[in-house]
Design an enzyme around this catalytic site. Sequence first.
Site, PDB file in Angstrom:
ATOM      1  N   SER A  21      46.601  38.299  25.876  1.00 22.69           N
ATOM      2  CA  SER A  21      46.587  38.498  24.474  1.00 22.69           C
ATOM      3  C   SER A  21      47.905  38.182  23.792  1.00 22.69           C
ATOM      4  O   SER A  21      47.925  37.423  22.848  1.00 22.69           O
ATOM      5  CB  SER A  21      46.160  39.751  23.820  1.00 22.69           C
ATOM      6  OG  SER A  21      46.510  40.951  24.621  1.00 22.69           O
ATOM      7  N   TYR A  22      48.970  38.100  24.480  1.00 20.18           N
ATOM      8  CA  TYR A  22      50.237  37.670  23.752  1.00 20.18           C
ATOM      9  C   TYR A  22      51.217  36.905  24.860  1.00 20.18           C
ATOM     10  O   TYR A  22      52.303  36.988  24.832  1.00 20.18           O
ATOM     11  CB  TYR A  22      50.996  38.840  23.181  1.00 20.18           C
ATOM     12  CG  TYR A  22      51.183  40.017  23.803  1.00 20.18           C
ATOM     13  CD1 TYR A  22      50.139  41.184  23.998  1.00 20.18           C
ATOM     14  CD2 TYR A  22      52.280  40.328  24.701  1.00 20.18           C
ATOM     15  CE1 TYR A  22      49.999  42.094  24.518  1.00 20.18           C
ATOM     16  CE2 TYR A  22      52.298  41.470  25.359  1.00 20.18           C
ATOM     17  CZ  TYR A  22      51.290  42.591  25.482  1.00 20.18           C
ATOM     18  OH  TYR A  22      51.370  43.695  25.983  1.00 20.18           O
ATOM     19  N   SER A  23      50.546  36.481  25.856  1.00 19.50           N
ATOM     20  CA  SER A  23      51.364  36.062  27.234  1.00 19.50           C
ATOM     21  C   SER A  23      50.701  34.908  27.698  1.00 19.50           C
ATOM     22  O   SER A  23      49.439  34.716  27.667  1.00 19.50           O
ATOM     23  CB  SER A  23      51.639  37.078  28.294  1.00 19.50           C
ATOM     24  OG  SER A  23      50.473  37.481  28.530  1.00 19.50           O
ATOM     25  N   LYS A  40      55.606  35.200  33.705  1.00 15.61           N
ATOM     26  CA  LYS A  40      54.795  35.767  32.596  1.00 15.61           C
ATOM     27  C   LYS A  40      55.878  35.228  31.435  1.00 15.61           C
ATOM     28  O   LYS A  40      56.784  35.862  31.401  1.00 15.61           O
ATOM     29  CB  LYS A  40      54.505  37.254  32.684  1.00 15.61           C
ATOM     30  CG  LYS A  40      53.901  37.711  31.616  1.00 15.61           C
ATOM     31  CD  LYS A  40      53.220  38.950  31.940  1.00 15.61           C
ATOM     32  CE  LYS A  40      52.660  39.971  30.868  1.00 15.61           C
ATOM     33  NZ  LYS A  40      51.810  40.932  31.387  1.00 15.61           N
ATOM     34  N   ASP A  90      55.770  38.690  41.258  1.00 20.17           N
ATOM     35  CA  ASP A  90      55.165  37.922  42.786  1.00 20.17           C
ATOM     36  C   ASP A  90      54.058  37.243  42.136  1.00 20.17           C
ATOM     37  O   ASP A  90      53.300  37.711  41.373  1.00 20.17           O
ATOM     38  CB  ASP A  90      54.548  39.520  43.439  1.00 20.17           C
ATOM     39  CG  ASP A  90      55.749  40.166  44.263  1.00 20.17           C
ATOM     40  OD1 ASP A  90      56.319  39.180  44.909  1.00 20.17           O
ATOM     41  OD2 ASP A  90      55.517  41.302  44.068  1.00 20.17           O
ATOM     42  N   ALA A  92      50.307  35.872  43.034  1.00 19.03           N
ATOM     43  CA  ALA A  92      49.147  36.274  43.378  1.00 19.03           C
ATOM     44  C   ALA A  92      48.138  35.258  43.490  1.00 19.03           C
ATOM     45  O   ALA A  92      47.454  34.888  42.608  1.00 19.03           O
ATOM     46  CB  ALA A  92      48.406  37.613  42.609  1.00 19.03           C
ATOM     47  N   GLU A  96      42.624  37.641  40.326  1.00 19.94           N
ATOM     48  CA  GLU A  96      42.292  39.062  40.260  1.00 19.94           C
ATOM     49  C   GLU A  96      41.338  39.496  41.190  1.00 19.94           C
ATOM     50  O   GLU A  96      40.416  38.782  41.517  1.00 19.94           O
ATOM     51  CB  GLU A  96      41.690  39.295  38.780  1.00 19.94           C
ATOM     52  CG  GLU A  96      42.449  39.092  37.697  1.00 19.94           C
ATOM     53  CD  GLU A  96      42.175  38.857  36.258  1.00 19.94           C
ATOM     54  OE1 GLU A  96      40.790  39.341  36.071  1.00 19.94           O
ATOM     55  OE2 GLU A  96      42.681  38.705  35.100  1.00 19.94           O
ATOM     56  N   ASP A 135      45.517  52.488  33.226  1.00 17.95           N
ATOM     57  CA  ASP A 135      44.400  51.315  33.017  1.00 17.95           C
ATOM     58  C   ASP A 135      44.324  50.725  34.216  1.00 17.95           C
ATOM     59  O   ASP A 135      44.098  49.401  34.178  1.00 17.95           O
ATOM     60  CB  ASP A 135      45.021  50.344  31.882  1.00 17.95           C
ATOM     61  CG  ASP A 135      44.203  49.566  31.188  1.00 17.95           C
ATOM     62  OD1 ASP A 135      42.568  50.075  31.271  1.00 17.95           O
ATOM     63  OD2 ASP A 135      44.579  48.573  30.615  1.00 17.95           O
ATOM     64  N   GLU A 139      40.477  44.284  36.989  1.00 22.29           N
ATOM     65  CA  GLU A 139      41.329  43.045  36.476  1.00 22.29           C
ATOM     66  C   GLU A 139      42.756  43.299  36.535  1.00 22.29           C
ATOM     67  O   GLU A 139      43.612  42.222  36.427  1.00 22.29           O
ATOM     68  CB  GLU A 139      41.065  42.893  34.809  1.00 22.29           C
ATOM     69  CG  GLU A 139      39.630  42.488  34.426  1.00 22.29           C
ATOM     70  CD  GLU A 139      38.717  43.644  34.113  1.00 22.29           C
ATOM     71  OE1 GLU A 139      38.776  44.631  34.999  1.00 22.29           O
ATOM     72  OE2 GLU A 139      38.126  43.839  32.990  1.00 22.29           O
TER      73      GLU A 139
HETATM   74  P1  ATP Z   1      46.049  41.189  28.045  1.00 23.18           P
HETATM   75  O1  ATP Z   1      47.472  41.152  27.789  1.00 23.18           O
HETATM   76  O2  ATP Z   1      45.061  40.711  26.980  1.00 23.18           O
HETATM   77  O3  ATP Z   1      45.628  42.524  28.732  1.00 23.18           O
HETATM   78  P2  ATP Z   1      46.540  40.400  31.040  1.00 23.18           P
HETATM   79  O4  ATP Z   1      47.288  41.752  31.017  1.00 23.18           O
HETATM   80  O5  ATP Z   1      45.517  40.027  31.763  1.00 23.18           O
HETATM   81  O6  ATP Z   1      45.813  40.159  29.392  1.00 23.18           O
HETATM   82  P3  ATP Z   1      48.692  38.752  31.632  1.00 23.18           P
HETATM   83  O7  ATP Z   1      49.368  39.708  32.477  1.00 23.18           O
HETATM   84  O8  ATP Z   1      49.571  37.942  30.895  1.00 23.18           O
HETATM   85  O9  ATP Z   1      47.596  39.267  30.411  1.00 23.18           O
HETATM   86  O10 ATP Z   1      47.886  37.902  32.808  1.00 23.18           O
HETATM   87  C1  ATP Z   1      46.907  36.551  32.124  1.00 23.18           C
HETATM   88  C2  ATP Z   1      46.312  36.199  33.478  1.00 23.18           C
HETATM   89  O11 ATP Z   1      47.041  35.595  34.226  1.00 23.18           O
HETATM   90  C3  ATP Z   1      45.777  37.151  34.158  1.00 23.18           C
HETATM   91  O12 ATP Z   1      44.203  37.483  33.828  1.00 23.18           O
HETATM   92  C4  ATP Z   1      45.790  36.639  35.629  1.00 23.18           C
HETATM   93  O13 ATP Z   1      44.638  35.820  35.850  1.00 23.18           O
HETATM   94  C5  ATP Z   1      47.085  35.735  35.602  1.00 23.18           C
HETATM   95  N1  ATP Z   1      48.002  36.517  36.393  1.00 23.18           N
HETATM   96  C6  ATP Z   1      48.716  37.328  35.826  1.00 23.18           C
HETATM   97  N2  ATP Z   1      49.669  37.726  36.684  1.00 23.18           N
HETATM   98  C7  ATP Z   1      49.616  36.964  37.770  1.00 23.18           C
HETATM   99  C8  ATP Z   1      50.285  36.874  38.888  1.00 23.18           C
HETATM  100  N3  ATP Z   1      51.554  37.707  39.144  1.00 23.18           N
HETATM  101  N4  ATP Z   1      49.796  35.889  39.989  1.00 23.18           N
HETATM  102  C9  ATP Z   1      48.914  34.950  39.604  1.00 23.18           C
HETATM  103  N5  ATP Z   1      48.184  35.347  38.454  1.00 23.18           N
HETATM  104  C10 ATP Z   1      48.443  35.835  37.475  1.00 23.18           C
END
Ligand code: ATP
Length: 294
Positions: A21-23, A40, A90, A92, A96, A135, A139
């Site tokens: 939502s903000y990243s 991020k 790290d 991934a 998810e 939480d 996901e």
């Molecule tokens: P919100 O802030 O709305 O709850 P979020 O927590 O999923 O959403 P982010 O943590 O910015 O937001 O992650 C956005 C997306 O980026 C995730 O849904 C995931 O698919 C991908 N992602 C996040 N972290 C990683 C990572 N370490 N490696 C690979 N993909 C990632």
Amino acid sequence: MATRKKGVDDFQFGSRLGEGSYSQVFKAVDKQSRKVYAIKILSKKHIVKEKKIKYVNIEKSTLNRLGHHAGIVTLYYTFQDENSLYFVIDMAEFGELLTLIRKYGSLSESCTKYYMVQLIDAVDFMHSKGVIHRDLKPENILVNGDMRLMITDFGAAKLLDSDDLQRKDPNELYSASSFVGTAEYVSPELLKDNKCGFASDVWAIGCILYQFIVGLPPFKGKTEYLTFEKIVSLNYQWPQYYIPDLIKDVVYHLLQLDPCSRLTIRQLQQHPWFAHLQWENKSQIWGVPPPKME
Ligand code: ATP
């Protein structure tokens, strides 16, 4: 020799992995070491506008407190420029865990146990450091290139101070005034009394175990309100087809309305479903080859 603080110019940015939502999250390579990370990027304007400063700070301080653990995303560097904050974490490769569950419909018993064992070990570590995630859900569980899970998204975490940790009562509940988690995984004590504790993460583990083996979370209504009603009345059913009795038994002992009646992590580790496992032998948890996904 002091190492220079890393900055944006030290990384070569690649494809976008996702957005929140903000990243936004990008794949990136450290130009010097060639190591691949996920970065991020958080928009400062957005964080301030959406009043998320508190959550971003909690996420950073929690990841710093947790340091390195195989089952938890490591925060390597943070830096900022005029518009953004950067968290280098790290990578991934498989995204998810939810995506994998959706792809296969549900997980086999061996896959379910493979990921459950890792999840329990990571949560055990997290709790030992005084962190309640609050939480946990598929996901927020990422899968790396070795098919090992990593817990992420600590923006809703509760960090206990050293006094709380000294008491170490696994059933202690803490006030959770400002928090709303994700409907399907929220514990009954949070819904009824606005309280949460280590046992609230254990409740979420019960929901996740059910989801691994069935494909959907145990409590799911048409609206959030109906989901909450199901949770507080412990209204969940098993499908008609075969589910191993030992898994049903674990879920039964995790999804207890009274947090004091729920298994603690230690008791969960002693459940007969894990009879084969020596939890102190980490190679049995993190060193085994992943079962074939089916
Ligand atoms: P919100 O802030 O709305 O709850 P979020 O927590 O999923 O959403 P982010 O943590 O910015 O937001 O992650 C956005 C997306 O980026 C995730 O849904 C995931 O698919 C991908 N992602 C996040 N972290 C990683 C990572 N370490 N490696 C690979 N993909 C990632």
